[in-house]
Design a protein around this motif. Structure first.
Motif, short mmCIF file in Angstrom:
data_model
loop_
_atom_site.label_atom_id
_atom_site.label_comp_id
_atom_site.label_asym_id
_atom_site.label_seq_id
_atom_site.Cartn_x
_atom_site.Cartn_y
_atom_site.Cartn_z
N ASP A 2 0.82 -1.21 0.00
CA ASP A 2 0.00 0.00 0.00
C ASP A 2 0.85 1.26 0.00
O ASP A 2 0.39 2.33 -0.40
N PHE A 5 0.83 3.22 -3.29
CA PHE A 5 -0.38 3.73 -3.91
C PHE A 5 -0.18 5.13 -4.48
O PHE A 5 -0.53 5.41 -5.64
N ALA A 8 2.10 4.99 -7.50
CA ALA A 8 1.42 4.30 -8.61
C ALA A 8 0.35 5.19 -9.22
O ALA A 8 0.21 5.26 -10.44
N ARG A 65 -8.55 4.45 -5.74
CA ARG A 65 -8.30 3.50 -4.66
C ARG A 65 -9.43 2.47 -4.55
O ARG A 65 -9.19 1.27 -4.48
N TYR A 68 -10.14 0.56 -8.35
CA TYR A 68 -9.05 -0.16 -8.99
C TYR A 68 -8.07 -0.78 -7.99
O TYR A 68 -7.85 -2.00 -8.00
N TRP A 69 -7.44 0.03 -7.16
CA TRP A 69 -6.40 -0.44 -6.25
C TRP A 69 -6.92 -1.52 -5.31
O TRP A 69 -6.34 -2.61 -5.19
N ASP A 70 -8.02 -1.22 -4.61
CA ASP A 70 -8.58 -2.21 -3.68
C ASP A 70 -9.12 -3.44 -4.41
O ASP A 70 -9.06 -4.56 -3.90
N GLY A 74 -4.18 -4.28 -4.19
CA GLY A 74 -2.88 -3.62 -4.35
C GLY A 74 -2.06 -3.55 -3.08
O GLY A 74 -0.83 -3.67 -3.11
N LEU A 77 0.02 -6.85 -2.53
CA LEU A 77 0.91 -7.36 -3.59
C LEU A 77 2.33 -6.85 -3.39
O LEU A 77 2.55 -5.76 -2.85
N ASP A 82 2.27 -4.60 -7.76
CA ASP A 82 1.08 -3.82 -7.40
C ASP A 82 0.81 -2.73 -8.44
O ASP A 82 -0.32 -2.56 -8.89
N TYR A 83 1.85 -2.02 -8.86
CA TYR A 83 1.67 -0.96 -9.85
C TYR A 83 1.31 -1.51 -11.23
O TYR A 83 0.41 -1.00 -11.91
N PHE A 86 -2.24 -2.63 -11.13
CA PHE A 86 -3.09 -1.46 -10.94
C PHE A 86 -3.29 -0.72 -12.25
O PHE A 86 -4.42 -0.38 -12.64
#
Length: 250
Positions: A2, A5, A8, A65, A68-70, A74, A77, A82-83, A86
């Motif tokens: 995280d 984030f 990213a 967030r 997409y991220w959640d 993300g 990972l 993660d990026y 994402f």
């Protein structure tokens, strides 16, 4: 993780740009990559295109967030993956991005990042996963009917994502981010090697007091005592005949 984030999101927004309302784009009107549908879903239910164009940075972060991220886990990972996932999710949808990651990992492609997917992703080198995911993503994009219109930009985007994700995967993790040890103090200098236990006091014994160099004052005191003793010895030697034969020497 995280912690990535904000970075990213910044990279994604560089690719997404500003306002777009291209009829050839299936996503429709977007501002900084946020579609009107998602803006209405997470920010303002009755939003217009004008509202979307005026979206704030905080509102942008909220949409990205939550949608997409959640959605691709993300925060759980490894860095870089993660990026890469994402950005894939932003460009082609969270469900599709998750399935392609699962395909790369050889696990069930249900589009949900759960324990099995997380275990599989952590079992492989991050760089290998990033390369395979970007290859699979590019192959998918090339099959789309809109590739002739957007292919050049998508290709450049995937290349940029690959490069940045690999850099992020090589960066120290949060648990490794503690300050590095400074120069060794005198107490940190190792002593000459000795047999195990040779320098340790036995149980119940007090540790030996380390030797300290004598101070200048102590040295002077010792030298004065030596001089006084030598003087007394010289005087006694001079009167030795008198002392031996009982003769009073004047």
């Amino acid at each position: 993780m995280d912690r990535n984030f904000a970075r990213a999101l910044s990279l994604v927004l560089t690719s997404e740009g500003g306002w777009s309302d291209n009829p050839a784009d299936p996503g429709g009107a977007t501002m900084k990559g946020v579609t009107l549908a998602n803006f209405r879903r997470y920010v303002k239910a009755d939003a217009t295109k004008a509202d979307l164009r005026a979206i704030s940075d905080d509102q942008v972060a909220t949409v990205y967030r939550r949608f997409y991220w959640d959605a691709v886990a993300g925060a759980q990972l490894p860095g870089g993956i993660d990026y890469a996932l994402f950005d894939f999710a932003v460009n082609s949808g969270p469900g599709r991005a998750a399935k392609y990651l699962q395909g790369v990992l050889g696990v069930v492609q249900d589009g949900r990042i759960g324990p099995a997917t997380l275990a599989a992703v952590r079992a492989k080198p991050a760089g290998v996963v990033i390369d395979a995911l970007c290859d699979a993503r590019l192959a998918f994009l090339k099959k789309l009917s809109t590739w002739p219109s957007f292919g050049r930009g998508w290709s450049a985007r995937v290349a940029s994502v690959r490069r940045q994700a690999l850099l992020m995967s090589a960066a120290p993790s949060a648990t490794e981010g503690s300050a590095s040890p400074g120069p060794a103090s005198p107490d940190d200098v190792p002593l000459a090697a000795t047999p195990a236990g040779a320098g340790s006091p036995a149980a119940g014994e007090a540790p030996a007091v380390p030797h300290k160099s004598a101070s200048p004052a102590k040295v002077a005191c010792v030298l004065a005592l030596i001089a006084l003793a030598l003087g007394s010895l010289t005087a006694w030697t001079a009167h030795l005949p008198c002392n031996l034969f009982g003769v009073f020497c004047q």
